[in-house]
Design a protein around this motif. Structure first.
Motif, short mmCIF file in Angstrom:
data_model
loop_
_atom_site.label_atom_id
_atom_site.label_comp_id
_atom_site.label_asym_id
_atom_site.label_seq_id
_atom_site.Cartn_x
_atom_site.Cartn_y
_atom_site.Cartn_z
N ASP A 6 47.15 40.15 51.51
CA ASP A 6 47.32 41.49 50.40
C ASP A 6 47.93 42.05 50.25
OD1 ASP A 6 45.41 43.30 50.26
OD2 ASP A 6 45.32 44.27 51.26
N TRP A 7 48.76 41.42 49.09
CA TRP A 7 50.47 42.05 48.52
C TRP A 7 49.87 42.98 48.23
CZ3 TRP A 7 52.92 36.68 49.82
CH2 TRP A 7 53.76 36.39 49.98
N GLY A 8 48.84 42.87 47.60
CA GLY A 8 48.76 44.04 45.96
C GLY A 8 47.40 42.98 44.78
N ARG A 9 47.62 44.01 43.75
CA ARG A 9 46.68 43.29 43.12
C ARG A 9 47.08 42.38 42.09
NH1 ARG A 9 42.54 45.74 41.31
NH2 ARG A 9 42.45 44.62 38.91
N ARG A 10 48.26 42.49 41.97
CA ARG A 10 49.05 41.19 41.37
C ARG A 10 49.35 39.94 41.71
NH1 ARG A 10 55.00 41.08 38.64
NH2 ARG A 10 54.58 39.91 37.57
N ASP A 11 50.04 39.74 43.27
CA ASP A 11 49.85 38.79 43.70
C ASP A 11 48.48 38.75 43.85
OD1 ASP A 11 52.71 39.27 43.37
OD2 ASP A 11 52.57 40.17 45.78
N PRO B 145 42.79 49.48 36.63
CA PRO B 145 42.47 49.07 37.85
C PRO B 145 40.89 50.29 38.58
CG PRO B 145 44.34 48.95 37.87
CD PRO B 145 43.72 48.70 37.07
N ASP B 146 40.28 50.48 39.14
CA ASP B 146 39.00 51.86 39.01
C ASP B 146 40.39 52.74 39.55
OD1 ASP B 146 37.01 50.87 38.07
OD2 ASP B 146 36.60 50.11 39.70
N PRO B 147 40.27 54.65 38.92
CA PRO B 147 41.45 55.17 39.72
C PRO B 147 41.09 55.08 41.54
CG PRO B 147 39.62 56.05 38.90
CD PRO B 147 39.27 54.57 38.84
N GLY B 148 40.46 54.92 41.86
CA GLY B 148 40.24 55.06 43.92
C GLY B 148 41.24 53.61 43.91
N GLU B 149 41.29 52.44 42.73
CA GLU B 149 41.36 51.05 43.69
C GLU B 149 42.49 50.62 43.66
OE1 GLU B 149 39.14 46.88 42.61
OE2 GLU B 149 39.49 47.88 41.33
N ALA B 150 43.16 51.62 42.61
CA ALA B 150 44.77 50.94 42.62
C ALA B 150 45.36 51.45 43.91
CB ALA B 150 45.46 52.15 41.52
N LEU C 138 36.33 34.96 37.75
CA LEU C 138 36.36 36.24 37.71
C LEU C 138 37.21 36.79 38.66
CD1 LEU C 138 34.12 38.26 37.89
CD2 LEU C 138 32.78 37.49 40.24
N GLY C 139 38.33 36.59 39.93
CA GLY C 139 38.80 37.07 40.20
C GLY C 139 40.44 37.52 39.30
N VAL C 140 41.08 36.07 38.68
CA VAL C 140 41.54 36.46 37.61
C VAL C 140 41.01 37.84 36.74
CG1 VAL C 140 43.21 35.55 35.85
CG2 VAL C 140 42.61 34.32 37.58
N TYR C 141 39.99 37.68 36.28
CA TYR C 141 39.72 38.86 35.78
C TYR C 141 39.81 39.87 36.02
CZ TYR C 141 37.20 42.64 33.14
OH TYR C 141 36.31 43.51 32.73
N ARG C 142 39.49 39.90 37.31
CA ARG C 142 40.01 41.89 38.23
C ARG C 142 40.56 41.79 38.82
NH1 ARG C 142 37.81 42.39 43.67
NH2 ARG C 142 37.09 45.34 43.88
N TYR C 143 41.47 41.38 39.28
CA TYR C 143 43.36 41.36 39.05
C TYR C 143 44.16 40.93 38.42
CZ TYR C 143 40.85 41.24 43.79
OH TYR C 143 40.07 41.82 45.11
N MET D 3 44.41 33.32 42.19
CA MET D 3 43.34 33.50 41.94
C MET D 3 44.25 32.75 40.69
SD MET D 3 41.25 35.04 43.92
CE MET D 3 39.55 34.46 43.41
N VAL D 4 44.90 32.57 39.78
CA VAL D 4 44.91 31.94 38.91
C VAL D 4 45.52 30.05 39.77
CG1 VAL D 4 47.18 30.86 37.28
CG2 VAL D 4 46.14 33.55 36.94
N LEU D 5 46.12 30.60 41.03
CA LEU D 5 46.38 29.48 41.33
C LEU D 5 45.14 28.23 42.04
CD1 LEU D 5 48.88 27.88 42.28
CD2 LEU D 5 49.41 28.92 44.28
N PHE D 6 44.29 29.13 41.96
CA PHE D 6 42.95 28.79 42.94
C PHE D 6 42.43 28.08 42.16
CE2 PHE D 6 42.01 32.05 46.51
CZ PHE D 6 41.70 30.93 47.45
N CYS D 7 42.11 28.85 40.19
CA CYS D 7 41.67 28.02 39.07
C CYS D 7 42.46 26.63 39.40
CB CYS D 7 42.04 28.93 38.41
SG CYS D 7 41.27 30.00 38.44
#
Length: 102
Positions: A42-47, A97-102, A87-92, A52-56
């Motif tokens: 859980d190093w953050g959204r970007r990582d 991000p939603d205001p409370g999600e960043a 879906l994870g690539v799109y999401r992250y 998720m790209v690697l999972f793809c």
């Protein structure tokens, strides 16, 4: 020659196929483990997005191996996982991000 059940039984053909399939399977396995580790840390959204790209890539490699080995259960599973990973690539990585999600 392929047997009636669709599997590759000819030893000479299998030896040639295995030279290609084995590295693909190892890439799929190792890349999936690395991606899972990055998500778990859980190093953050970007990582997480890049994991998720690697999972793809891992899913595409598993699908390739499954088609070559005619393992339809493994291929079907990874087609579904590829959709989830996209879906994870799109999401992250793509969606803001939603205001409370960043």
């Amino acid at each position: 020659m392929a047997s009636p059940d669709g599997s590759i039984r000819d030893p000479a053909r299998w030896a040639v196929m295995e030279e290609f399939i084995e590295p693909v399977r190892w890439f799929a396995s190792i890349s999936g483990m690395i991606a899972a580790g990055v998500v778990a840390l859980d190093w953050g959204r970007r990582d997480t997005g890049w994991a998720m790209v690697l999972f793809c890539l891992s899913a595409v490699a598993w699908i390739t191996g499954a088609v070559l080995m005619r393992d339809w259960a493994l291929g079907s599973q990874n087609i579904v996982l590829l959709g989830i990973d996209l879906l994870g690539v799109y999401r992250y990585l793509i969606r803001e991000p939603d205001p409370g999600e960043a």
